[in-house]
Each structure stands twice: as structure tokens, then as C-alpha cells.
Scaffold this motif. Structure first.
Motif, PDB file in Angstrom:
ATOM      1  N   GLN A 125       0.875  -0.970   0.263  1.00 37.44           N
ATOM      2  CA  GLN A 125      -0.078  -0.073  -0.334  1.00 37.44           C
ATOM      3  C   GLN A 125       0.878   1.086   0.546  1.00 37.44           C
ATOM      4  O   GLN A 125       0.923   2.337  -0.702  1.00 37.44           O
ATOM      5  N   VAL A 126       2.321   1.085   0.616  1.00 34.19           N
ATOM      6  CA  VAL A 126       3.215   2.248   0.901  1.00 34.19           C
ATOM      7  C   VAL A 126       3.699   2.191  -0.378  1.00 34.19           C
ATOM      8  O   VAL A 126       3.550   3.760  -1.234  1.00 34.19           O
ATOM      9  N   LEU A 127       3.751   1.290  -1.411  1.00 30.92           N
ATOM     10  CA  LEU A 127       4.774   1.411  -2.130  1.00 30.92           C
ATOM     11  C   LEU A 127       3.580   2.510  -3.703  1.00 30.92           C
ATOM     12  O   LEU A 127       3.893   2.552  -4.426  1.00 30.92           O
ATOM     13  N   LYS A 128       2.005   1.881  -3.377  1.00 30.56           N
ATOM     14  CA  LYS A 128       1.209   1.212  -4.774  1.00 30.56           C
ATOM     15  C   LYS A 128       1.411   3.110  -4.661  1.00 30.56           C
ATOM     16  O   LYS A 128       0.764   4.286  -5.474  1.00 30.56           O
ATOM     17  N   TYR A 129       1.235   4.134  -2.976  1.00 29.87           N
ATOM     18  CA  TYR A 129       0.604   5.667  -3.019  1.00 29.87           C
ATOM     19  C   TYR A 129       2.498   6.176  -3.387  1.00 29.87           C
ATOM     20  O   TYR A 129       1.761   7.414  -3.860  1.00 29.87           O
ATOM     21  N   PHE A 130       3.394   5.849  -3.007  1.00 36.22           N
ATOM     22  CA  PHE A 130       4.757   6.320  -3.636  1.00 36.22           C
ATOM     23  C   PHE A 130       4.093   6.053  -5.350  1.00 36.22           C
ATOM     24  O   PHE A 130       4.716   7.225  -5.907  1.00 36.22           O
ATOM     25  N   ARG A 131       4.447   4.917  -5.828  1.00 34.76           N
ATOM     26  CA  ARG A 131       4.529   5.276  -7.035  1.00 34.76           C
ATOM     27  C   ARG A 131       2.882   6.554  -7.676  1.00 34.76           C
ATOM     28  O   ARG A 131       3.410   6.887  -8.753  1.00 34.76           O
ATOM     29  N   ARG A 132       2.089   6.642  -6.573  1.00 32.03           N
ATOM     30  CA  ARG A 132       1.186   7.255  -7.772  1.00 32.03           C
ATOM     31  C   ARG A 132       1.636   8.993  -7.769  1.00 32.03           C
ATOM     32  O   ARG A 132       1.270   9.645  -8.271  1.00 32.03           O
ATOM     33  N   ARG A 133       1.949   9.420  -6.810  1.00 29.45           N
ATOM     34  CA  ARG A 133       2.938  10.461  -6.087  1.00 29.45           C
ATOM     35  C   ARG A 133       4.136  10.426  -7.649  1.00 29.45           C
ATOM     36  O   ARG A 133       4.224  11.484  -8.322  1.00 29.45           O
ATOM     37  N   LEU A 134       4.506   9.777  -7.753  1.00 31.08           N
ATOM     38  CA  LEU A 134       5.730   9.778  -8.259  1.00 31.08           C
ATOM     39  C   LEU A 134       5.572   9.838  -9.643  1.00 31.08           C
ATOM     40  O   LEU A 134       5.949  10.681 -10.712  1.00 31.08           O
ATOM     41  N   ASP A 135       4.025   9.795 -10.799  1.00 30.66           N
ATOM     42  CA  ASP A 135       4.088   9.085 -11.499  1.00 30.66           C
ATOM     43  C   ASP A 135       3.610  10.764 -11.989  1.00 30.66           C
ATOM     44  O   ASP A 135       3.682  11.409 -13.133  1.00 30.66           O
ATOM     45  N   ASP A 136       2.963  11.454 -11.150  1.00 32.25           N
ATOM     46  CA  ASP A 136       2.787  12.621 -10.921  1.00 32.25           C
ATOM     47  C   ASP A 136       3.454  13.213 -11.439  1.00 32.25           C
ATOM     48  O   ASP A 136       3.886  14.389 -11.946  1.00 32.25           O
ATOM     49  N   PHE A 137       5.086  13.645 -10.076  1.00 34.01           N
ATOM     50  CA  PHE A 137       5.896  14.544 -10.563  1.00 34.01           C
ATOM     51  C   PHE A 137       7.107  13.825 -11.516  1.00 34.01           C
ATOM     52  O   PHE A 137       7.270  15.331 -12.319  1.00 34.01           O
ATOM     53  N   ILE A 138       7.085  12.202 -12.479  1.00 33.34           N
ATOM     54  CA  ILE A 138       7.594  12.161 -13.097  1.00 33.34           C
ATOM     55  C   ILE A 138       6.698  12.931 -14.814  1.00 33.34           C
ATOM     56  O   ILE A 138       7.655  13.331 -15.799  1.00 33.34           O
ATOM     57  N   GLY A 139       5.659  13.249 -14.272  1.00 33.88           N
ATOM     58  CA  GLY A 139       5.115  13.550 -15.848  1.00 33.88           C
ATOM     59  C   GLY A 139       5.274  14.906 -15.656  1.00 33.88           C
ATOM     60  O   GLY A 139       4.945  15.666 -17.186  1.00 33.88           O
ATOM     61  N   ILE A 140       5.266  16.192 -14.244  1.00 27.08           N
ATOM     62  CA  ILE A 140       5.591  17.465 -14.566  1.00 27.08           C
ATOM     63  C   ILE A 140       7.047  17.475 -14.993  1.00 27.08           C
ATOM     64  O   ILE A 140       7.456  18.155 -16.468  1.00 27.08           O
ATOM     65  N   LEU A 141       7.740  16.643 -14.764  1.00 20.71           N
ATOM     66  CA  LEU A 141       9.619  16.735 -15.815  1.00 20.71           C
ATOM     67  C   LEU A 141       8.778  16.547 -16.984  1.00 20.71           C
ATOM     68  O   LEU A 141      10.089  16.664 -17.569  1.00 20.71           O
ATOM     69  N   GLU A 142       8.599  15.479 -17.170  1.00 29.84           N
ATOM     70  CA  GLU A 142       8.149  15.098 -19.126  1.00 29.84           C
ATOM     71  C   GLU A 142       7.988  15.983 -19.367  1.00 29.84           C
ATOM     72  O   GLU A 142       8.557  16.281 -20.460  1.00 29.84           O
ATOM     73  N   GLN A 143       6.673  16.744 -19.168  1.00 37.42           N
ATOM     74  CA  GLN A 143       6.222  17.675 -20.007  1.00 37.42           C
ATOM     75  C   GLN A 143       7.726  19.071 -19.988  1.00 37.42           C
ATOM     76  O   GLN A 143       7.479  19.953 -20.396  1.00 37.42           O
ATOM     77  N   HIS A 144       8.342  19.150 -18.997  1.00 37.36           N
ATOM     78  CA  HIS A 144       8.890  20.468 -19.108  1.00 37.36           C
ATOM     79  C   HIS A 144      10.387  20.467 -19.557  1.00 37.36           C
ATOM     80  O   HIS A 144      10.543  20.675 -20.216  1.00 37.36           O
ATOM     81  N   LEU A 145      10.990  18.833 -19.897  1.00 36.78           N
ATOM     82  CA  LEU A 145      11.683  18.321 -20.723  1.00 36.78           C
ATOM     83  C   LEU A 145      11.458  18.729 -22.334  1.00 36.78           C
ATOM     84  O   LEU A 145      11.699  18.142 -23.169  1.00 36.78           O
ATOM     85  N   ALA A 146       9.777  18.299 -22.620  1.00 41.47           N
ATOM     86  CA  ALA A 146       9.571  18.536 -23.809  1.00 41.47           C
ATOM     87  C   ALA A 146       9.421  19.900 -24.103  1.00 41.47           C
ATOM     88  O   ALA A 146       9.777  19.952 -25.742  1.00 41.47           O
ATOM     89  N   ARG A 147      10.044  21.064 -24.223  1.00 43.80           N
ATOM     90  CA  ARG A 147       9.969  22.389 -23.896  1.00 43.80           C
ATOM     91  C   ARG A 147      11.509  22.844 -23.796  1.00 43.80           C
ATOM     92  O   ARG A 147      11.694  23.779 -24.536  1.00 43.80           O
TER      93      ARG A 147
END
Length: 215
Positions: A125-147
């Protein structure tokens, strides 16, 4: 010239940030392997003699022990005039992404990767929570580095060293296949690896490795 001793363990992305920065600035350091998995950083003696915060890495500069990776990266950037911002606006952006990384990306990825890979009984359950948060943060970085080619524009800085550290480890450790899921991050990691003098953590940081439990 200053002398450097780096207390580290190879799986520590924060240790790698400092090792990479020193290497990219053409500086040598004495490696001091630390038995993090064996619990030495939690002992009273280690905290009394090495780092009262109980954390790795510790960078000794001319025998003065200094801690906390982000201010050390900024110190080295200022000292050697490399990988820092040039203008006040760039320096602000550098610190904005550096602090975001420490609070969000590195903060969660370090804990997630350690629980997922290096302990035998990570709480799902902790891993699931961490992964959900990381998916969000990595998505933010992905959008930034696309530009942007790098964190604050066209040139690499310590913000890039900080953000890429935990992401550059093998995918079987952090569980992401960036080439498939995040092409902008994958391309950025390639740009970082192409910089003159760049080396991955397991080349820069020798020593006994921790047991992997991830399947």
C-alpha cells in the motif's frame, strides 16, 4: 586546491550527485564507502563523529565535514564557476527546480526505490501511494523537458545533476522504462550521459552493493 573525501554508498543517488559534480568539474575525491544497509548511520557513534543528521552523503572539504546535497551542489557550482545560473533569473530557476527535486522527485523516488528493491518486505500500500505520487512528479518533469533541453534551458546545471541522479539507475531498480513511458526524460538522460566526463553511479562509486529483492 581543496581536498575532498566523500562518505557514500553506491545506491545513494544523493551521493552520486556530489560525485558527479566533482568529476564534471575535474576534481578528484577520496571515496569512503559506508555500510548504510548495515545500519551504521543509525549508530550514536557515527552520528557523533560523522553526521549528526544520520544521513549520507557527507562531503569532507579539507577535513571539514559538510552535509546536505543541494547546498553543497550550489557551493561547488559557485566555487568552480560551472553548472550554475548566469543571470539572477537563471539562478532563481535553478533553485526552483533544485528544491522541487529535493522535496518531490528525489524525496519520493529515493524512498520508493529503496522499499521496492532493497528491502524484502515493502508494504504494497505504501509502494502504491509512492508510485502514484511519482507518476505525477515524473509527468511534470516530462512536460518540462519536452520544452527544454535541460532544467533551466539550453545548458546543464546542478539542477539537472540533482533530478537525473535517481532516474539514471537501472530500470529494474526504480521500475520505470522511460524510453517507452517518458520519451522526453529518456532523451534528456541521454543528453546528460553524452556530456564530457559523465559517468554513471556504479562506475563513480565503488564498494559492496546492497542485496536486491525486486522481481
Amino acid at each position: 586546491m581543496p581536498s575532498y573525501r566523500l562518505h557514500y554508498f553506491p545506491e545513494s543517488g544523493n551521493s552520486y550527485k556530489l560525485a558527479l559534480m566533482l568529476t564534471m568539474c575535474g576534481k578528484r575525491f577520496e571515496p569512503v564507502w559506508t555500510d548504510f544497509a548495515g545500519g551504521i548511520t543509525r549508530t550514536a557513534d557515527w552520528r557523533r563523529t560523522v553526521n549528526e543528521m544520520g544521513e549520507i552523503p557527507v562531503l569532507e572539504i579539507d577535513n571539514l565535514k559538510m552535509t546536505q546535497t543541494a547546498p553543497l551542489l550550489l557551493k561547488l557550482a559557485d566555487q568552480y564557476g560551472r553548472f550554475g545560473g548566469e543571470t539572477p533569473e537563471e539562478k532563481f530557476e535553478l533553485m526552483r527546480w533544485l528544491f522541487w527535486d529535493n522535496h518531490k522527485l528525489t524525496g519520493y523516488m529515493a524512498a520508493y526505490r529503496y522499499m521496492r528493491t532493497f528491502i524484502p518486505d515493502g508494504d504494497p500500500q505504501v509502494l502504491k501511494y509512492f508510485r502514484r505520487r511519482l507518476d505525477d512528479f515524473i509527468g511534470i518533469l516530462e512536460q518540462h523537458l519536452a520544452r527544454n533541453a535541460f532544467a533551466i534551458g539550453g545548458n546543464p546545471t546542478v539542477a539537472d545533476f540533482s533530478m537525473m541522479a535517481y532516474l539514471h539507475y537501472p530500470s529494474d531498480e526504480h521500475g520505470y522504462d522511460f524510453a517507452q513511458s517518458h520519451p522526453a526524460i529518456h532523451a534528456w538522460l541521454g543528453r546528460m550521459a553524452a556530456l564530457p566526463g559523465w559517468k554513471p553511479a556504479y562506475e563513480l562509486l565503488p564498494g559492496r552493493r546492497m542485496t536486491k529483492y525486486a522481481k
